[in-house]
Design an enzyme around this catalytic site. Structure first.
Site, mmCIF file in Angstrom:
data_model
loop_
_atom_site.group_PDB
_atom_site.id
_atom_site.type_symbol
_atom_site.label_atom_id
_atom_site.label_comp_id
_atom_site.label_asym_id
_atom_site.label_seq_id
_atom_site.Cartn_x
_atom_site.Cartn_y
_atom_site.Cartn_z
ATOM 1 C CD GLU A 309 -19.915 8.937 -17.376
ATOM 2 O OE1 GLU A 309 -20.234 7.822 -17.839
ATOM 3 O OE2 GLU A 309 -19.299 9.807 -18.042
ATOM 4 C CG HIS A 330 -45.715 25.257 -26.960
ATOM 5 N ND1 HIS A 330 -46.947 25.868 -27.041
ATOM 6 C CD2 HIS A 330 -44.812 26.201 -27.325
ATOM 7 C CE1 HIS A 330 -46.800 27.114 -27.456
ATOM 8 N NE2 HIS A 330 -45.512 27.343 -27.636
ATOM 9 C CE LYS A 442 -17.664 2.650 -20.888
ATOM 10 N NZ LYS A 442 -16.453 3.535 -20.851
#
Length: 455
Positions: A309, A330, A442
């Site tokens: 950000e 793994h 937003k």
């Protein structure tokens, strides 16, 4: 651990203690030997030096801003006057509680999660402390499950939103408020909820005022992703029984070690130069942070938001990737070793040798190599092997070494990464404190909600 502690070298690199590629500071050390060399895929030493030198004036400016208070983020670790308020709020919230739910999203949640993970993983005694639950999403299934099992009389809520207008936090708060009032009555919120928001009129401050909730002030000058060392992160830490003074104290020591020195001796400068230099000259477009201790797993998520950000603007930035050893040995190491050479790896290593319970020796010859070994011995061997394999395969690898995940190492690492991010932004010529693309999203989400209500 005293303030003079410095970890030993994580690997036998052959570097002298004053090498430009290795820096020891209180509470952690940084080794760039696996990322800086004349080899292909690595960063050339002269490029590292040139970029670090480019940041010399910025370092002086940021140090001055810290001491004058012009930079609220960098001044925060020097602050002591708010400890009493944070600790008193933690006592009040914890009184009679077995669960404290923190409502928020992004930086309002990740800093607290990162710090309280130290308590959850058993580093230090935490007798009689409530468990902490962080609601950082708005999945109704998760809330329904919580409401089915939580005791409303012994549950407390802390609602965190810097602006006081974050849609996720507001709806989380209203949902939990309705649940509490349906169980305990209309006046229960005053004891059950605490709001943490900027001292200005906002939807969250109005909810708090209407229901008599105590309110703590969020510093308007400190953005959410930089707020872990403020009351946003320290309040949950204090509720969990952590030493918040040690967190800030080690953060202060880390800033001293990076700001009060020349550029080539500054761990944060060298880290920023490494990241940006590899991107500019070697096409490295991803930064993988891979701790080996479970208590540090949330730290990698916190770093991911901070880096993405702050730097992802105007076509700049690198992709932050969180990983965990030995799990990702793994699931990801095959790609890391044999896939595209486009990543910088930062391994956070702590001494694990001899840790864990004794394991009975086995008569199975195939288990011979594990006889007399403990979990910590295997973890130590695996983290060392991963570091050596990455470097051997020409993957740029930085080593951060701590003694153990605790308040002091965490405060130092957080301060290091905040400063490293700010310095990387200086090299990229972007503002590390805004997030215009996020704000646009937003607004669009609010528009969708408003349109749905009208229908």
């Amino acid at each position: 651990m005293d303030a003079s502690y410095c970890p030993q070298d994580p690997l036998d690199t052959g570097l002298s203690p004053d090498s430009d590629q290795h820096v020891r500071t209180p509470f952690y050390s940084q080794d760039l030997a696996g990322a800086v060399s004349a080899d292909a895929n690595m960063l050339a030493p002269e490029t590292l030096a040139a970029l670090a030198t480019e940041l010399a004036d910025d370092l002086i400016e940021l140090a001055a801003d810290r001491h004058s208070g012009a930079s609220a983020v960098l001044s925060l670790p020097d602050k002591t006057e708010d400890f009493a308020e944070i600790e008193a709020a933690a006592v009040r919230i914890s009184d009679g509680a077995d669960t404290v739910a923190v409502l928020g999203t992004g930086g309002s949640s990740l800093g607290g999660q990162t710090l309280t993970a130290l308590a959850e993983c058993g580093f230090g005694p935490r007798p009689g402390k409530p468990r902490l639950v962080f609601f950082d999403n708005v999945d109704p299934t998760t809330f329904d499950a919580f409401f089915r099992t939580a005791d409303p009389a012994r549950t407390r809520f802390v609602a965190v939103s810097k602006s006081g207008g974050t849609a996720e936090t507001l709806l989380q708060t209203l949902t939990c408020l309705e649940w509490i009032e349906s169980k305990l009555g209309a006046n229960a919120a005053a004891k059950t909820f605490t709001a943490l928001t900027e001292p200005k009129p906002s939807p969250l401050s109005r909810i708090a005022e209407a229901h008599g909730m105590p309110v703590l002030a969020h510093d308007p000058r400190v953005g959410g992703r930089y707020s872990a060392l403020s009351n946003v992160g320290l309040l949950p830490a204090a509720i969990a029984g952590l030493d918040i003074r040690a967190i800030r104290g080690s953060a202060k020591a880390a800033l001293d070690a990076s700001l009060n020195v020349n550029a080539m001796s500054s761990p944060a400068v060298l880290g920023a130069a490494l990241n940006i230099g590899l991107g500019n000259t070697r096409g490295v477009g991803a930064s993988v942070l891979m701790p080996y201790q479970d208590a540090l797993q949330p730290f990698a998520f916190w770093f991911r938001q901070l880096w993405a950000e702050s730097l992802g603007k105007d076509g700049n930035g690198s992709l932050p990737v969180n990983a965990l050893g030995a799990v990702d040995q793994h699931s990801q190491l095959q790609l890391y070793l044999a896939g595209p050479s486009d990543k910088l790896f930062t391994l956070i290593l702590a001494d694990a040798t001899g840790a864990g319970p004794d394991v009975a020796e086995s008569k199975d010859a195939e288990l011979d190599y594990l006889s007399g070994k403990r979990l910590g011995d295997l973890l130590e061997a695996e983290q060392r092997a991963t570091a050596e394999m990455l470097i051997k395969n020409g993957r740029p690898t930085r080593i951060l070494r701590i003694a153990q995940p605790d308040e002091r190492s965490m405060g130092a690492l957080m301060a290091h990464y905040m400063l490293e991010t700010i310095l990387a932004a200086r090299l990229l010529k972007v503002d590390p404190f805004d997030q215009p693309a996020v704000e646009e999203g937003k607004e669009l989400a609010r528009a969708y909600l408003s349109a749905a209500r009208r229908r």
